[in-house]
Design a protein around this motif. Structure first.
Motif, PDB file in Angstrom:
ATOM      1  N   MET A 214       0.864  -1.218   0.011  1.00 19.07           N
ATOM      2  CA  MET A 214      -0.053   0.057  -0.092  1.00 19.07           C
ATOM      3  C   MET A 214       0.807   1.356  -0.099  1.00 19.07           C
ATOM      4  SD  MET A 214      -3.075   0.893   2.706  1.00 19.07           S
ATOM      5  CE  MET A 214      -4.204  -0.291   1.945  1.00 19.07           C
ATOM      6  N   ALA A 215       0.835   2.065  -1.038  1.00 15.42           N
ATOM      7  CA  ALA A 215       1.549   3.566  -1.134  1.00 15.42           C
ATOM      8  C   ALA A 215       1.163   4.410   0.134  1.00 15.42           C
ATOM      9  CB  ALA A 215       1.196   3.884  -2.289  1.00 15.42           C
ATOM     10  N   ASP A 216       2.256   5.231   0.587  1.00 20.14           N
ATOM     11  CA  ASP A 216       1.872   6.121   1.494  1.00 20.14           C
ATOM     12  C   ASP A 216       0.626   6.816   1.567  1.00 20.14           C
ATOM     13  OD1 ASP A 216       4.584   5.221   2.691  1.00 20.14           O
ATOM     14  OD2 ASP A 216       5.687   7.147   2.389  1.00 20.14           O
ATOM     15  N   GLN A 217       0.436   7.623   0.346  1.00 24.65           N
ATOM     16  CA  GLN A 217      -0.748   8.311  -0.085  1.00 24.65           C
ATOM     17  C   GLN A 217      -2.207   7.475   0.347  1.00 24.65           C
ATOM     18  OE1 GLN A 217       0.015  11.294  -0.617  1.00 24.65           O
ATOM     19  NE2 GLN A 217      -2.161  12.200  -1.211  1.00 24.65           N
ATOM     20  N   ASP A 218      -1.993   6.082  -0.144  1.00 28.64           N
ATOM     21  CA  ASP A 218      -3.319   5.362   0.386  1.00 28.64           C
ATOM     22  C   ASP A 218      -3.387   5.270   2.046  1.00 28.64           C
ATOM     23  OD1 ASP A 218      -3.851   5.127  -2.412  1.00 28.64           O
ATOM     24  OD2 ASP A 218      -2.684   3.077  -2.529  1.00 28.64           O
ATOM     25  N   ILE A 219      -2.364   4.948   2.497  1.00 27.39           N
ATOM     26  CA  ILE A 219      -2.508   5.022   3.729  1.00 27.39           C
ATOM     27  C   ILE A 219      -2.769   6.082   4.699  1.00 27.39           C
ATOM     28  CG2 ILE A 219      -1.108   4.355   5.938  1.00 27.39           C
ATOM     29  CD1 ILE A 219       0.782   2.508   4.133  1.00 27.39           C
ATOM     30  N   LEU A 220      -2.137   7.376   4.236  1.00 19.95           N
ATOM     31  CA  LEU A 220      -2.850   8.584   4.888  1.00 19.95           C
ATOM     32  C   LEU A 220      -4.060   8.931   4.664  1.00 19.95           C
ATOM     33  CD1 LEU A 220       0.384  10.575   3.657  1.00 19.95           C
ATOM     34  CD2 LEU A 220      -0.344   9.948   5.982  1.00 19.95           C
ATOM     35  N   LYS A 221      -4.547   8.429   3.326  1.00 17.63           N
ATOM     36  CA  LYS A 221      -5.967   8.553   3.167  1.00 17.63           C
ATOM     37  C   LYS A 221      -6.931   7.823   3.917  1.00 17.63           C
ATOM     38  CE  LYS A 221      -6.686  11.318  -0.446  1.00 17.63           C
ATOM     39  NZ  LYS A 221      -7.609  12.433  -0.259  1.00 17.63           N
ATOM     40  N   LEU A 222      -6.441   6.510   4.318  1.00 19.82           N
ATOM     41  CA  LEU A 222      -6.737   5.508   5.382  1.00 19.82           C
ATOM     42  C   LEU A 222      -7.200   6.278   6.668  1.00 19.82           C
ATOM     43  CD1 LEU A 222      -8.324   3.131   6.013  1.00 19.82           C
ATOM     44  CD2 LEU A 222      -6.068   2.042   6.175  1.00 19.82           C
ATOM     45  N   CYS A 223      -5.988   6.750   7.114  1.00 15.06           N
ATOM     46  CA  CYS A 223      -5.959   7.736   8.233  1.00 15.06           C
ATOM     47  C   CYS A 223      -7.286   8.791   8.449  1.00 15.06           C
ATOM     48  CB  CYS A 223      -4.780   8.368   8.563  1.00 15.06           C
ATOM     49  SG  CYS A 223      -3.316   7.290   8.766  1.00 15.06           S
ATOM     50  N   ILE A 224      -7.390   9.522   7.288  1.00 15.04           N
ATOM     51  CA  ILE A 224      -8.329  10.445   7.176  1.00 15.04           C
ATOM     52  C   ILE A 224      -9.831   9.738   7.315  1.00 15.04           C
ATOM     53  CG2 ILE A 224      -9.520  12.115   5.669  1.00 15.04           C
ATOM     54  CD1 ILE A 224      -6.589  12.939   4.673  1.00 15.04           C
ATOM     55  N   SER A 225      -9.857   8.646   6.501  1.00 16.83           N
ATOM     56  CA  SER A 225     -11.109   7.899   6.484  1.00 16.83           C
ATOM     57  C   SER A 225     -11.486   7.477   7.887  1.00 16.83           C
ATOM     58  CB  SER A 225     -11.043   6.596   5.398  1.00 16.83           C
ATOM     59  OG  SER A 225     -12.213   5.874   5.795  1.00 16.83           O
ATOM     60  N   LEU A 226     -10.502   7.118   8.638  1.00 16.49           N
ATOM     61  CA  LEU A 226     -10.719   6.504   9.934  1.00 16.49           C
ATOM     62  C   LEU A 226     -10.918   7.718  11.027  1.00 16.49           C
ATOM     63  CD1 LEU A 226      -7.803   3.921  10.161  1.00 16.49           C
ATOM     64  CD2 LEU A 226      -9.948   3.392  10.508  1.00 16.49           C
ATOM     65  N   ALA A 227     -10.610   8.784  10.553  1.00 13.07           N
ATOM     66  CA  ALA A 227     -10.844   9.998  11.444  1.00 13.07           C
ATOM     67  C   ALA A 227     -12.166  10.448  11.073  1.00 13.07           C
ATOM     68  CB  ALA A 227      -9.759  11.183  10.999  1.00 13.07           C
ATOM     69  N   LYS A 228     -12.737  10.269   9.923  1.00 13.91           N
ATOM     70  CA  LYS A 228     -14.162  10.739   9.662  1.00 13.91           C
ATOM     71  C   LYS A 228     -15.164   9.573  10.022  1.00 13.91           C
ATOM     72  CE  LYS A 228     -17.310  12.179   6.482  1.00 13.91           C
ATOM     73  NZ  LYS A 228     -18.602  12.129   7.350  1.00 13.91           N
ATOM     74  N   GLU A 229     -14.800   8.304  10.137  1.00 16.81           N
ATOM     75  CA  GLU A 229     -15.478   7.449  11.003  1.00 16.81           C
ATOM     76  C   GLU A 229     -15.566   7.584  12.549  1.00 16.81           C
ATOM     77  OE1 GLU A 229     -14.395   2.884  12.203  1.00 16.81           O
ATOM     78  OE2 GLU A 229     -14.109   3.267  10.363  1.00 16.81           O
ATOM     79  N   ALA A 230     -14.380   8.332  13.019  1.00 15.42           N
ATOM     80  CA  ALA A 230     -14.521   8.449  14.371  1.00 15.42           C
ATOM     81  C   ALA A 230     -15.511   9.533  14.486  1.00 15.42           C
ATOM     82  CB  ALA A 230     -13.211   8.984  14.984  1.00 15.42           C
ATOM     83  N   LEU A 231     -15.489  10.686  13.815  1.00 13.75           N
ATOM     84  CA  LEU A 231     -16.349  12.007  13.878  1.00 13.75           C
ATOM     85  C   LEU A 231     -17.725  11.605  13.821  1.00 13.75           C
ATOM     86  CD1 LEU A 231     -16.782  15.098  13.762  1.00 13.75           C
ATOM     87  CD2 LEU A 231     -16.617  14.830  11.267  1.00 13.75           C
ATOM     88  N   ASP A 232     -18.225  10.653  12.642  1.00 17.36           N
ATOM     89  CA  ASP A 232     -19.475  10.164  12.391  1.00 17.36           C
ATOM     90  C   ASP A 232     -20.022   9.308  13.757  1.00 17.36           C
ATOM     91  OD1 ASP A 232     -19.244  11.327   9.917  1.00 17.36           O
ATOM     92  OD2 ASP A 232     -18.965   9.516   8.877  1.00 17.36           O
ATOM     93  N   ALA A 233     -19.275   8.813  14.548  1.00 21.46           N
ATOM     94  CA  ALA A 233     -19.454   7.957  15.712  1.00 21.46           C
ATOM     95  C   ALA A 233     -19.439   8.991  16.819  1.00 21.46           C
ATOM     96  CB  ALA A 233     -18.424   6.841  15.916  1.00 21.46           C
ATOM     97  N   GLY A 234     -19.150  10.260  16.893  1.00 25.37           N
ATOM     98  CA  GLY A 234     -19.100  10.985  18.093  1.00 25.37           C
ATOM     99  C   GLY A 234     -17.871  11.322  18.495  1.00 25.37           C
TER     100      GLY A 234
END
Length: 167
Positions: free
Chosen positions: A1-21
């Protein structure tokens, strides 16, 4: 997995956290071959400790450091990279160092986060906002990541004002 893809995954996880409260933070632990070992998101509101109560230590960087301590040997831990949406707080920096993890790549810095909080009219946090290397000087770090840091800022803005709130 390329660095950029992993960084995007971090943002996706952050969005998941936000959506959960929870606060919007997400992190991914990767081995020396680029394989994702474990990932997590902030759970300080929605996560529970053994007594079923909210646990303020459930930052993704902290839980990944603990996971690595229990699942990887010392040499494997030293060769890991932790990718994260935001630079580690002091607690997470210390855990990272104590567990002997390797490099950190963060999208947004502690200084940026503090600037954003001031811009949003939010007071200071509960601990002094230290950079990783102020807490753990031996850890190699890379960040912030220009462009992606604005995506992280938007998640923090949404946390304070909602998706249609103040811009």
């Amino acid at each position: 997995m390329a660095d950029q893809d992993i960084l995007k995954l971090c943002i996706s996880l952050a969005k998941e956290a936000l959506d959960a409260g929870d606060d919007p933070f997400g992190s991914v632990l990767v081995d020396s071959n680029g394989k994702v070992l474990q990932q997590d998101r902030n759970r300080v509101v929605t996560g529970k400790n053994g007594d079923g109560k909210a646990d303020a230590t459930l930052h993704p960087e902290f839980t990944l450091a603990l996971w690595a301590q229990h699942h990887l040997d010392r040499e494997e831990r030293a060769r890991t990279t932790m990718y994260t949406s935001g630079e580690h707080c002091a607690m997470c920096s210390a855990a990272h160092a104590y567990c002997g993890l390797g490099r950190i790549v963060y999208i947004s810095s502690t200084a940026q986060y503090q600037d954003w909080l001031r811009e949003f009219g939010v007071g200071a946090g509960k601990i002094r906002p230290l950079a990783i290397n102020e807490v753990a000087p031996g850890i190699p770090v890379e960040g912030p990541i220009s462009g992606l840091d604005e995506e992280v800022k938007e998640l923090h803005r949404q946390k304070r004002f909602g998706s249609k709130g103040r811009s």
